[in-house]
Design a protein around this motif. Structure first.
Motif, mmCIF file in Angstrom:
data_model
loop_
_atom_site.group_PDB
_atom_site.id
_atom_site.type_symbol
_atom_site.label_atom_id
_atom_site.label_comp_id
_atom_site.label_asym_id
_atom_site.label_seq_id
_atom_site.Cartn_x
_atom_site.Cartn_y
_atom_site.Cartn_z
ATOM 1 N N MET A 137 40.323 10.816 -37.291
ATOM 2 C CA MET A 137 40.102 10.750 -38.655
ATOM 3 C C MET A 137 38.993 10.078 -38.722
ATOM 4 S SD MET A 137 42.942 9.608 -41.373
ATOM 5 C CE MET A 137 43.993 8.444 -40.953
ATOM 6 N N TYR A 196 35.565 7.702 -40.288
ATOM 7 C CA TYR A 196 35.899 6.212 -41.284
ATOM 8 C C TYR A 196 36.067 6.539 -43.303
ATOM 9 C CZ TYR A 196 34.265 3.343 -37.485
ATOM 10 O OH TYR A 196 34.877 2.031 -36.564
ATOM 11 N N GLN A 221 37.805 9.339 -43.885
ATOM 12 C CA GLN A 221 38.931 9.671 -44.400
ATOM 13 C C GLN A 221 40.024 8.727 -43.964
ATOM 14 O OE1 GLN A 221 39.277 12.609 -40.827
ATOM 15 N NE2 GLN A 221 39.574 14.363 -42.166
ATOM 16 N N ARG A 222 39.821 7.567 -43.300
ATOM 17 C CA ARG A 222 40.754 6.470 -43.522
ATOM 18 C C ARG A 222 40.725 5.594 -44.490
ATOM 19 N NH1 ARG A 222 40.592 3.704 -37.349
ATOM 20 N NH2 ARG A 222 39.615 4.540 -35.818
ATOM 21 N N PHE A 275 42.524 7.381 -47.120
ATOM 22 C CA PHE A 275 43.797 7.077 -46.607
ATOM 23 C C PHE A 275 44.030 5.770 -46.811
ATOM 24 C CE2 PHE A 275 47.090 5.977 -43.009
ATOM 25 C CZ PHE A 275 47.918 6.978 -43.168
ATOM 26 N N VAL A 276 43.210 4.557 -46.661
ATOM 27 C CA VAL A 276 44.547 2.857 -46.888
ATOM 28 C C VAL A 276 43.415 2.743 -48.431
ATOM 29 C CG1 VAL A 276 43.331 0.464 -46.619
ATOM 30 C CG2 VAL A 276 43.493 2.322 -44.614
ATOM 31 N N SER A 309 47.256 -4.381 -42.213
ATOM 32 C CA SER A 309 47.243 -2.723 -41.418
ATOM 33 C C SER A 309 48.716 -3.290 -41.815
ATOM 34 C CB SER A 309 46.785 -2.563 -40.204
ATOM 35 O OG SER A 309 45.136 -2.900 -40.221
ATOM 36 N N LEU A 328 43.892 -0.158 -39.265
ATOM 37 C CA LEU A 328 44.217 0.848 -39.302
ATOM 38 C C LEU A 328 42.854 1.569 -40.065
ATOM 39 C CD1 LEU A 328 46.321 2.760 -40.151
ATOM 40 C CD2 LEU A 328 46.497 1.570 -42.450
ATOM 41 N N LEU A 329 41.812 0.540 -40.239
ATOM 42 C CA LEU A 329 40.506 1.268 -40.440
ATOM 43 C C LEU A 329 39.408 1.463 -39.913
ATOM 44 C CD1 LEU A 329 39.677 -0.180 -44.367
ATOM 45 C CD2 LEU A 329 39.938 1.268 -44.408
#
Ligand SMILES: *Cc1c(COP(=O)(O)O)cnc(C)c1O
Length: 223
Positions: free
Chosen positions: A1, A3, A5-6, A9-10, A200, A219-220
């Motif tokens: 993924m 950035y 997308q991440r 997502f978050v 995270s 996570l990011l």
């Protein structure tokens, strides 16, 4: 993924957590903890739409701060040595780790010199683990009574770190504990607006329990 997308997502997970407890996602600021990555990656994160970044060590953060000081709002989230305050204050908008009076006094002194107000969160060791820094919950009221006399310090909330657990649900009592402490103190200290909690592994539980600032690193951003 990538950035973008991440981040989506978050943000989506924050939004869903808010929905579960009928909060507005606008109440939650996502702080991307960039301590794992270099200047270039940090620049990409800003370009991908992040506005708030967190660092826990001044030395590691300096190359990023030198180039990107004005490109984001910086949060100091690590333990802060008194002798670093004068170098930290010019760059960071919020200090999340105010945990002792000597530190508060030094922040007061340096903020005075810089002619700024220093926004701080009081770090609370809500789990009582000996490895964690922060005031114990029953020390917070006296500490606030003292710091309220320091005119350059604006205490705008409380911060905590939950214990490392397998099931994120196990962090809930700690996040709830911080919120209840804040709610109790708010009658006398109305400036206590923010709760900095959730990383995270547990930010959704933190959001459900009232977090207004979540500090998400791996996570990011982790490669
Ligand atoms: C590193 C760090 C985070 C982010 O942790 P992740 O688990 O990587 O999201 C949050 N808060 C503090 C104080 C940290 O040092």
């Amino acid at each position: 993924m990538d950035y973008q997308q991440r981040i989506s997502f978050v943000r989506e997970r924050i939004r869903t957590a808010c929905e579960r407890v009928k909060r507005s996602p606008d109440e939650v600021t996502l702080i991307a903890v960039t301590k794992y990555v270099d200047v270039e990656a940090t620049r990409e994160l800003i370009e991908a739409g992040l506005t708030d970044l967190g660092e826990n060590r001044l030395q590691q953060a300096l190359p990023k701060l030198t180039l990107l000081a004005d490109a984001a709002r910086w949060h100091f989230i690590g333990s802060l040595q008194t002798n670093k305050v004068k170098d930290v204050l010019p760059y960071f908008s919020v200090i999340h780790s105010l945990d002792r009076l000597s530190l508060a006094k030094e922040i007061q002194k340096q903020a005075e010199k810089l002619d700024i107000q220093a926004s701080c969160l009081v770090q609370v060791n809500i789990s009582g683990e000996s490895t964690k820094s922060g005031l114990s919950p029953n020390e917070v009221r006296d500490f606030l009574e003292e710091t309220i006399r320091l005119p350059r310090i604006h205490v705008c909330g409380l911060m905590t770190m939950a214990p490392a657990v397998h099931d994120p649900q196990e962090t809930r009592p700690f996040f709830r504990g911080l919120r209840e402490l804040r709610d109790t103190l708010k009658a006398d200290f109305p400036g206590l607006e923010h709760l900095s909690m959730g990383m995270s592994g547990d930010f959704e539980v933190a959001v459900e329990e009232g977090a207004t600032l979540v500090r998400v690193g791996s996570l990011l951003v982790k490669p």
